[in-house]
Design an enzyme around this catalytic site. Structure first.
Site, PDB file in Angstrom:
ATOM      1  CE  LYS A  55      -3.793  -2.450   2.107  1.00 56.92           C
ATOM      2  NZ  LYS A  55      -4.345  -3.015   3.338  1.00 56.92           N
ATOM      3  CD  GLN A  99      -3.345  -4.706   6.488  1.00 51.03           C
ATOM      4  OE1 GLN A  99      -3.210  -3.712   5.783  1.00 51.03           O
ATOM      5  NE2 GLN A  99      -3.980  -5.786   6.070  1.00 51.03           N
ATOM      6  CG  ASP A 122     -10.054  -0.263   4.841  1.00 45.95           C
ATOM      7  OD1 ASP A 122      -9.881  -0.589   3.652  1.00 45.95           O
ATOM      8  OD2 ASP A 122      -9.456  -0.772   5.795  1.00 45.95           O
TER       9      ASP A 122
END
Ligand code: NDP
Length: 287
Positions: A55, A99, A122
């Site tokens: 990422k 994460q 997200d």
């Protein structure tokens, strides 16, 4: 004579989307704002570390600012919440990603809910989910958004088609079903308690599979000519990376199929970049 399905390459499509994003990011930077993504990782899960590094690498490739916050496994819930608050208040950061999975002693939803909805790239915050369901503007969860982008860029008609989604998780199955519905598909959602799965999947014009079981869906589950999107990522005992779909057998029956690797995976990261750019624009009210 056997025919072979069109291979829908997430690798190729994600490169096209990233090229567009690179230009858009340059325009935002020219207005004095560098979109910034912070990724927080707790503990030392090797798979998570790879995802996080990818990422950050993609952010840098596109000209965005990127930070990785690595916290030890022993981090308390309060310490993690304090980190989220600091990032919520950090003017250089427009997107925050925690994460997953988090260590067991931390309440995952409490932490995700603490992310400012403005920075929830997200798309997991209940406010984002609610806005998505009622059709308001929101950051779409990255994997489902990636699936939709692949369908659109492959010129696959969604409206009026029967879409079957196998899997009902909050991060893939449910939101992808909602987005297909939003595009006017007739949607059926299957899960582990669905009897005679094949009877339903064989009705699908578009089949999205997100169950986490290596090669569980085979040619017998597929209507000839159907479009098959394989979200699954599984490591077999002999070390191969495979999807939830038995690629070789389904290739002979389907009209289109996404490979694993090189299918939905690269799209997920790309949509995260798109959400971070959108967040920077929204926060700074840029066009
Ligand atoms: P979850 O484990 O959270 O959910 C799996 C879902 O599949 C559940 O709804 C479960 O049903 C259903 N299911 C399990 N077994 C069967 C079965 N035999 N028949 C029908 N339904 C079944 O998984 P995720 O949604 O998080 O992930 C799914 C897959 O996608 C995984 O392989 C994961 O690694 C991958 N993934 C890939 C991403 C990418 O970027 N490409 C991103 C995210 C995930 P029930 O609810 O009844 O238990």
């Amino acid at each position: 004579m056997t025919t072979s399905a069109q291979v829908i390459s997430g690798k190729v499509i994600s490169e096209a989307v990233k090229a567009e994003l690179r230009d858009e990011i340059a325009q935002v930077i020219a207005q004095g704002i560098t979109p910034g993504l912070a990724v927080v990782i707790v503990g030392e899960n090797p798979a998570s570390q790879v995802y996080v590094r990818n990422k950050a690498k993609t952010c840098l490739q596109l000209g965005m600012h990127s930070e990785i916050h690595e916290l030890p496994e022993s981090t308390s819930q309060e310490e993690l919440l304090a980190k989220v608050t600091a990032l919520n208040n950090d003017a250089n950061i427009h997107g925050i990603l925690i994460q997953l999975p988090l260590p067991k002693h931390i309440n995952e939803s409490l932490v995700l809910d603490a992310i400012s909805p403005d920075k929830d790239v997200d798309g997991f915050h209940p406010m984002q989910v609610g806005n998505m369901v009622i059709g308001n503007r929101s950051y779409l969860p990255c994997t489902p958004a990636g699936v939709m982008e692949m369908l659109k860029r492959s010129n696959i008609t969604i409206a009026g088609k029967h879409a079957v989604v196998v899997g009902r998780s909050n991060i893939v199955g449910k939101p992808v079903a909602m987005l297909l519905l939003r595009e006017h598909a007739t949607v059926t959602i299957c899960h582990s308690k669905t009897p005679d799965l094949g009877a339903i999947t064989r009705q699908a014009d578009i089949l999205v599979v997100a169950i986490g079981r290596a090669e569980a869906i085979n040619a017998e589950h597929i209507k000839p000519g159907a479009i098959v999107i394989d979200v699954g990522i599984n490591r077999t005992e002999d070390g191969r990376l495979v999807g939830d779909v038995d690629y070789q057998s389904v290739l002979e029956v389907a009209g289109g199929i996404t490979p694993v690797p090189g299918g939905v995976g690269p799209m997920t990261i790309t949509m995260l970049m798109k959400n971070t750019l959108d967040a920077a624009r929204t926060i700074h009210q840029l066009s």
